[in-house]
Motif scaffolding. Structure first.
Motif, PDB file in Angstrom:
ATOM      1  N   LYS A 132       0.257 -13.543   5.951  1.00 32.75           N
ATOM      2  CA  LYS A 132      -1.001 -13.227   5.269  1.00 32.75           C
ATOM      3  C   LYS A 132      -1.567 -11.879   5.691  1.00 32.75           C
ATOM      4  CE  LYS A 132      -0.604 -17.548   4.061  1.00 32.75           C
ATOM      5  NZ  LYS A 132      -0.010 -17.919   2.756  1.00 32.75           N
ATOM      6  N   MET A 133      -1.113 -11.355   6.825  1.00 27.44           N
ATOM      7  CA  MET A 133      -1.687 -10.135   7.376  1.00 27.44           C
ATOM      8  C   MET A 133      -1.616  -8.932   6.443  1.00 27.44           C
ATOM      9  SD  MET A 133      -3.267  -9.035  10.092  1.00 27.44           S
ATOM     10  CE  MET A 133      -2.808 -10.051  11.493  1.00 27.44           C
ATOM     11  N   ILE A 137      -4.952  -6.772   5.833  1.00 28.74           N
ATOM     12  CA  ILE A 137      -4.940  -5.420   6.389  1.00 28.74           C
ATOM     13  C   ILE A 137      -5.114  -4.396   5.271  1.00 28.74           C
ATOM     14  CG2 ILE A 137      -3.457  -3.684   7.462  1.00 28.74           C
ATOM     15  CD1 ILE A 137      -4.627  -5.535   9.477  1.00 28.74           C
ATOM     16  N   SER A 138      -4.430  -4.605   4.156  1.00 30.46           N
ATOM     17  CA  SER A 138      -4.544  -3.674   3.032  1.00 30.46           C
ATOM     18  C   SER A 138      -5.980  -3.618   2.522  1.00 30.46           C
ATOM     19  CB  SER A 138      -3.608  -4.104   1.899  1.00 30.46           C
ATOM     20  OG  SER A 138      -2.258  -4.024   2.302  1.00 30.46           O
ATOM     21  N   LEU A 139      -6.588  -4.790   2.302  1.00 31.51           N
ATOM     22  CA  LEU A 139      -7.963  -4.818   1.821  1.00 31.51           C
ATOM     23  C   LEU A 139      -8.916  -4.208   2.836  1.00 31.51           C
ATOM     24  CD1 LEU A 139      -8.146  -8.394   0.220  1.00 31.51           C
ATOM     25  CD2 LEU A 139      -8.021  -6.210  -0.974  1.00 31.51           C
ATOM     26  N   GLY A 140      -8.767  -4.584   4.100  1.00 36.61           N
ATOM     27  CA  GLY A 140      -9.690  -4.125   5.133  1.00 36.61           C
ATOM     28  C   GLY A 140      -9.597  -2.641   5.401  1.00 36.61           C
ATOM     29  N   VAL A 141      -8.388  -2.132   5.564  1.00 36.05           N
ATOM     30  CA  VAL A 141      -8.212  -0.720   5.911  1.00 36.05           C
ATOM     31  C   VAL A 141      -8.657   0.188   4.774  1.00 36.05           C
ATOM     32  CG1 VAL A 141      -6.491   1.065   6.384  1.00 36.05           C
ATOM     33  CG2 VAL A 141      -6.392  -1.106   7.600  1.00 36.05           C
ATOM     34  N   TYR A 224       1.750  -0.656  -5.482  1.00 34.83           N
ATOM     35  CA  TYR A 224       0.898  -1.196  -4.421  1.00 34.83           C
ATOM     36  C   TYR A 224      -0.569  -0.852  -4.664  1.00 34.83           C
ATOM     37  CZ  TYR A 224      -1.122  -1.344   0.320  1.00 34.83           C
ATOM     38  OH  TYR A 224      -1.922  -1.571   1.411  1.00 34.83           O
ATOM     39  N   PHE A 225      -0.859   0.424  -4.930  1.00 34.22           N
ATOM     40  CA  PHE A 225      -2.246   0.831  -5.165  1.00 34.22           C
ATOM     41  C   PHE A 225      -2.753   0.368  -6.524  1.00 34.22           C
ATOM     42  CE2 PHE A 225      -1.216   3.932  -1.791  1.00 34.22           C
ATOM     43  CZ  PHE A 225      -2.296   3.703  -0.957  1.00 34.22           C
ATOM     44  N   TRP A 226      -1.860   0.182  -7.465  1.00 33.76           N
ATOM     45  CA  TRP A 226      -2.245  -0.351  -8.774  1.00 33.76           C
ATOM     46  C   TRP A 226      -2.795  -1.766  -8.641  1.00 33.76           C
ATOM     47  CZ3 TRP A 226       1.250  -3.296 -12.461  1.00 33.76           C
ATOM     48  CH2 TRP A 226       0.661  -3.445 -13.715  1.00 33.76           C
ATOM     49  N   HIS A 227      -2.178  -2.576  -7.785  1.00 35.91           N
ATOM     50  CA  HIS A 227      -2.649  -3.935  -7.552  1.00 35.91           C
ATOM     51  C   HIS A 227      -3.920  -3.956  -6.701  1.00 35.91           C
ATOM     52  CE1 HIS A 227       1.325  -5.122  -9.024  1.00 35.91           C
ATOM     53  NE2 HIS A 227       0.878  -6.351  -9.105  1.00 35.91           N
ATOM     54  N   LEU A 228      -4.066  -2.984  -5.799  1.00 37.28           N
ATOM     55  CA  LEU A 228      -5.212  -2.989  -4.884  1.00 37.28           C
ATOM     56  C   LEU A 228      -6.465  -2.355  -5.481  1.00 37.28           C
ATOM     57  CD1 LEU A 228      -3.790  -2.059  -1.358  1.00 37.28           C
ATOM     58  CD2 LEU A 228      -4.786  -4.232  -2.072  1.00 37.28           C
ATOM     59  N   ALA A 229      -6.329  -1.630  -6.570  1.00 37.41           N
ATOM     60  CA  ALA A 229      -7.439  -0.826  -7.088  1.00 37.41           C
ATOM     61  C   ALA A 229      -8.693  -1.647  -7.327  1.00 37.41           C
ATOM     62  CB  ALA A 229      -6.999  -0.112  -8.373  1.00 37.41           C
ATOM     63  N   LEU A 230      -8.583  -2.724  -8.084  1.00 38.00           N
ATOM     64  CA  LEU A 230      -9.773  -3.514  -8.416  1.00 38.00           C
ATOM     65  C   LEU A 230     -10.333  -4.279  -7.215  1.00 38.00           C
ATOM     66  CD1 LEU A 230      -8.962  -4.918 -11.985  1.00 38.00           C
ATOM     67  CD2 LEU A 230     -10.172  -2.830 -11.324  1.00 38.00           C
ATOM     68  N   GLY A 313      -4.433 -14.020   1.546  1.00 32.68           N
ATOM     69  CA  GLY A 313      -4.671 -13.308   2.789  1.00 32.68           C
ATOM     70  C   GLY A 313      -5.231 -14.199   3.879  1.00 32.68           C
ATOM     71  N   LEU A 314      -5.694 -13.569   4.969  1.00 33.33           N
ATOM     72  CA  LEU A 314      -6.191 -14.308   6.123  1.00 33.33           C
ATOM     73  C   LEU A 314      -7.500 -15.019   5.824  1.00 33.33           C
ATOM     74  CD1 LEU A 314      -5.451 -11.781   9.006  1.00 33.33           C
ATOM     75  CD2 LEU A 314      -4.289 -13.941   8.560  1.00 33.33           C
ATOM     76  N   GLY A 315      -8.332 -14.433   4.989  1.00 33.13           N
ATOM     77  CA  GLY A 315      -9.590 -15.090   4.646  1.00 33.13           C
ATOM     78  C   GLY A 315      -9.356 -16.424   3.970  1.00 33.13           C
ATOM     79  N   LEU A 316      -8.444 -16.451   3.014  1.00 29.44           N
ATOM     80  CA  LEU A 316      -8.108 -17.687   2.313  1.00 29.44           C
ATOM     81  C   LEU A 316      -7.405 -18.665   3.250  1.00 29.44           C
ATOM     82  CD1 LEU A 316      -8.211 -19.128  -0.386  1.00 29.44           C
ATOM     83  CD2 LEU A 316      -6.008 -18.089  -0.966  1.00 29.44           C
ATOM     84  N   LEU A 317      -6.565 -18.157   4.125  1.00 25.07           N
ATOM     85  CA  LEU A 317      -5.874 -19.016   5.088  1.00 25.07           C
ATOM     86  C   LEU A 317      -6.867 -19.715   6.007  1.00 25.07           C
ATOM     87  CD1 LEU A 317      -3.266 -20.002   6.531  1.00 25.07           C
ATOM     88  CD2 LEU A 317      -3.418 -17.939   7.946  1.00 25.07           C
ATOM     89  N   GLY A 318      -7.836 -18.968   6.532  1.00 23.79           N
ATOM     90  CA  GLY A 318      -8.832 -19.566   7.408  1.00 23.79           C
ATOM     91  C   GLY A 318      -9.701 -20.578   6.699  1.00 23.79           C
TER      92      GLY A 318
END
Length: 366
Positions: A132-133, A137-141, A224-230, A313-318
């Motif tokens: 999940k990291m 990490i992608s969202l956070g950074v 990668y950035f196409w998926h992360l944009a929104l 990700g980690l948020g959903l995992l927790g």
């Protein structure tokens, strides 16, 4: 400075111990532990009991009516189950041991970096976190980087032009960013730009495409950035507004200090005054909030965004671990998050000295 760092590192040990102890005790008090979760799965309405028992790895089945009438369980919904079966569940989840023994055994394993196996996923906690990291990490950074790249220059510009048209119009954007929750803005972006009723410019789910492994490296980066944009844009909207106003107010407070007037009286240019004197002092409060902001964005702020954009990700995992009372995942991730938070706090203090070498934590502690 080395002595200060050593003291802070040593202080992390009792702090981390206290965090784990308090959360461990609170979780034990909360109803619906892993034994109850397993019982509710086994006795689920319309489920085949034998299949559920065999799938969960246990060996006992339901007891006879006579046994169930004589058995009074301490677990809700356990009527009708063999007492030996309940004991086997307790042993499997470690509840056959006293509370203090379970806690110290857990902490001993954590010191050896052994975070155990998930109760319900048949995988180790480390493997789950590592899987999940990348998403978190992608969202956070990228969110943190974008927030700071926007907020600090904008906040400085607003402070320098305080009260003029630029400040008024940008304040309107800040108010909108503060008023709109990230998850609501995420839904808006999803409907408008991701296959809703309007445009289909961005993907609905995931952090990469299914054929990502077959793409060239430039195509992989673009995908990668196409998926992360929104998702990143949705998370940035609230964070930039708060940090922008913090930066502006911090600079305004320093601009009206006596040392700024003295620097101007010496004939220094406004740029030299702003970036040579004001910036170093004004940025201290901004940097002070960086560790908390990064941890918040990385682990807590992304939960709803991960759900809306179907990002695992980690948020959903927790969240899922807390909901299912998957104690190894809950406490393993808590240990990791707490340790990372303490380390980030130390890094924030050390960054103080990089911006303003006059700060000496060792001298302040004497």
């Amino acid at each position: 400075m080395s002595a200060y760092i050593i003291r802070r590192l040593l202080l992390m040990v009792p702090t981390l111990f206290a965090i784990m102890l308090i959360n461990f005790l609170v979780i034990q008090i909360a109803p619906g532990g892993p034994v109850e979760q397993m019982i509710s799965q086994i006795t689920g309405v319309g489920a085949d009991i034998t299949e559920r028992v065999s799938r969960t790895g246990t060996t006992e089945a339901l007891s006879s009516p006579a046994t169930s009438d004589a058995f009074s369980s301490k677990y809700r919904g356990a009527q009708g189950l063999d007492p030996d079966f309940i004991q086997e569940l307790e042993k499997r989840f470690g509840f056959d041991k006293p509370l203090h023994e379970r806690f110290f055994s857990m902490m001993k394993k954590y010191l050896m970096l052994d975070f155990g196996e998930s109760f319900f996923r048949d995988r180790s906690v480390v493997d789950l976190v590592l899987d999940k990291m990348p998403v978190s990490i992608s969202l956070g950074v990228w969110t943190t980087l974008l927030v700071y790249l926007i907020s600090i220059p904008l906040g400085i510009a607003k402070a320098v032009r305080d009260g003029d048209r630029f400040d008024i119009w940008t304040s309107l954007l800040v108010v909108i960013g503060t008023a709109i929750p990230s998850f609501l803005f995420a839904v808006f972006l999803l409907v408008i730009f991701a296959g809703g009723s309007y445009m289909d410019w961005f993907p609905l789910a995931g952090i990469t495409s299914e054929n990502w492994d077959n793409l060239s490296w430039p195509s992989k980066i673009m995908d990668y950035f196409w998926h992360l944009a929104l998702p990143v844009l949705a998370m940035t909207i609230g964070g930039f507004a708060t940090l922008t106003m913090l930066t502006k107010n911090s600079f305004l407070d320093q601009i009206h200090q006596q040392y700024v007037m003295t620097a101007r009286a010496k004939g220094l240019t406004e740029r030299k005054v702003l970036y040579g004197h004001v910036f170093r002092n004004a940025m201290l409060i901004v940097i002070a909030g960086f560790p908390a902001a990064f941890i918040g964005i990385l682990f807590t702020g992304s939960l709803l965004i991960e759900i809306i954009f179907s990002l695992d990700g980690l948020g959903l995992l927790g969240f899922e671990a807390a909901f299912a009372r998957d104690y190894p995942v809950m406490f393993g991730t808590l240990f990791f998050f707490s340790l990372l938070g303490l380390v980030m706090s130390l890094i924030g203090d050390l960054t103080y000295t990089l911006i303003d070498p006059r700060i000496d934590f060792e001298r302040q502690e004497r």
